[in-house]
Write a protein that holds these residues in place. Structure first.
Motif, short mmCIF file in Angstrom:
data_model
loop_
_atom_site.label_atom_id
_atom_site.label_comp_id
_atom_site.label_asym_id
_atom_site.label_seq_id
_atom_site.Cartn_x
_atom_site.Cartn_y
_atom_site.Cartn_z
N THR A 106 45.26 48.17 38.65
CA THR A 106 43.81 48.31 38.28
C THR A 106 43.42 48.39 36.87
O THR A 106 44.12 49.24 36.20
N VAL A 107 42.99 47.61 36.27
CA VAL A 107 42.57 47.50 34.71
C VAL A 107 41.25 48.56 34.55
O VAL A 107 40.29 48.02 35.35
N ALA A 108 41.23 49.40 33.52
CA ALA A 108 40.06 49.97 33.42
C ALA A 108 39.75 50.18 31.69
O ALA A 108 40.66 50.05 31.06
N ASP A 109 38.66 49.91 31.37
CA ASP A 109 37.86 49.96 30.17
C ASP A 109 37.58 51.35 29.48
O ASP A 109 37.72 52.42 30.57
N ALA A 110 37.25 51.49 28.28
CA ALA A 110 37.06 52.90 27.74
C ALA A 110 35.81 53.65 28.49
O ALA A 110 35.84 54.75 28.38
N GLN A 111 35.10 52.78 28.96
CA GLN A 111 33.71 53.16 29.70
C GLN A 111 34.13 53.68 31.12
O GLN A 111 33.14 54.21 31.92
N GLY A 112 35.19 53.46 31.57
CA GLY A 112 35.74 54.01 32.90
C GLY A 112 35.36 52.64 33.92
O GLY A 112 35.33 52.77 35.12
N ASN A 113 34.99 51.36 33.38
CA ASN A 113 34.65 50.41 34.54
C ASN A 113 35.97 49.91 34.85
O ASN A 113 37.03 49.73 33.95
N ARG A 114 36.18 49.50 36.16
CA ARG A 114 37.59 48.93 36.55
C ARG A 114 37.29 47.71 37.29
O ARG A 114 36.42 47.53 37.85
N SER A 115 38.51 46.88 37.10
CA SER A 115 38.46 45.65 37.66
C SER A 115 39.19 45.70 39.05
O SER A 115 39.42 46.71 39.70
N ALA A 116 38.86 44.65 39.75
CA ALA A 116 39.37 44.67 41.29
C ALA A 116 40.83 44.66 41.28
O ALA A 116 41.37 44.36 40.20
N PRO A 117 41.50 45.51 42.12
CA PRO A 117 43.10 45.72 42.17
C PRO A 117 43.59 44.27 42.29
O PRO A 117 43.41 43.38 42.82
N VAL A 118 44.86 44.15 41.63
CA VAL A 118 45.66 42.94 41.71
C VAL A 118 46.92 43.67 42.38
O VAL A 118 47.53 44.54 41.89
N SER A 119 47.47 43.10 43.33
CA SER A 119 48.64 43.29 43.98
C SER A 119 49.86 42.43 43.76
O SER A 119 49.48 41.12 43.96
N VAL A 120 50.84 42.83 43.71
CA VAL A 120 52.21 42.15 43.42
C VAL A 120 53.16 42.59 44.61
O VAL A 120 53.37 43.79 44.57
N THR A 121 53.56 41.89 45.29
CA THR A 121 54.43 41.92 46.33
C THR A 121 55.84 41.45 46.05
O THR A 121 55.83 40.29 45.89
N ALA A 122 56.80 42.01 46.07
CA ALA A 122 58.20 41.47 45.96
C ALA A 122 58.64 41.32 47.60
O ALA A 122 58.67 42.40 48.38
N VAL A 123 59.09 40.31 48.01
CA VAL A 123 59.69 40.08 49.29
C VAL A 123 61.21 39.98 48.99
O VAL A 123 61.57 38.79 47.91
N LEU A 124 61.93 40.58 49.54
CA LEU A 124 63.32 40.97 48.85
C LEU A 124 64.17 40.01 49.73
O LEU A 124 64.04 39.76 50.90
N ASP A 125 65.42 39.56 49.15
CA ASP A 125 66.43 38.76 49.56
C ASP A 125 66.19 37.47 50.02
O ASP A 125 66.11 37.16 51.40
N PRO A 126 65.86 36.69 49.12
CA PRO A 126 65.77 36.66 47.77
C PRO A 126 64.69 37.40 47.16
O PRO A 126 63.63 37.32 47.87
#
Length: 89
Positions: A40-60
């Motif tokens: 989640t990205v936040a600016d200096a005023q405390g505004n936050r972005s929507a969360p971005v999820s990164v999922t690693a599916v393993l093997d491969p």
């Protein structure tokens, strides 16, 4: 047992609507365990972005990116340890 690692960074600290955003994820998992990272990205005023999820599916090990704001993230490249994704702000 080694812990999986993931480091995500964006190509800028601010974006204007319509501007290209690049997300770079450096990742690795020597023990082949499932890994999900949410950023989640936040600016200096405390505004936050929507969360971005990164999922690693393993093997491969693969990375996918999802965004609660409805953006489509396209894979630009993925070397197996560094993945780059693109979306529009």
């Amino acid at each position: 047992m080694a812990a999986p690692t993931a480091n995500a960074s964006m190509n800028s600290t601010t974006y204007s609507p319509g501007e290209q955003m690049l997300l770079t994820v450096n990742y690795g998992d020597p023990d082949n365990q499932r890994l999900t990272v949410t950023v989640t990205v936040a600016d200096a005023q405390g505004n936050r972005s929507a969360p971005v999820s990164v999922t690693a599916v393993l093997d491969p090990l693969t990375i996918t990116v999802a965004d609660d704001s409805g953006r489509t993230w396209s894979r630009v490249s993925d070397s197996g340890s560094v993945a780059v994704f693109r979306a529009v702000a």
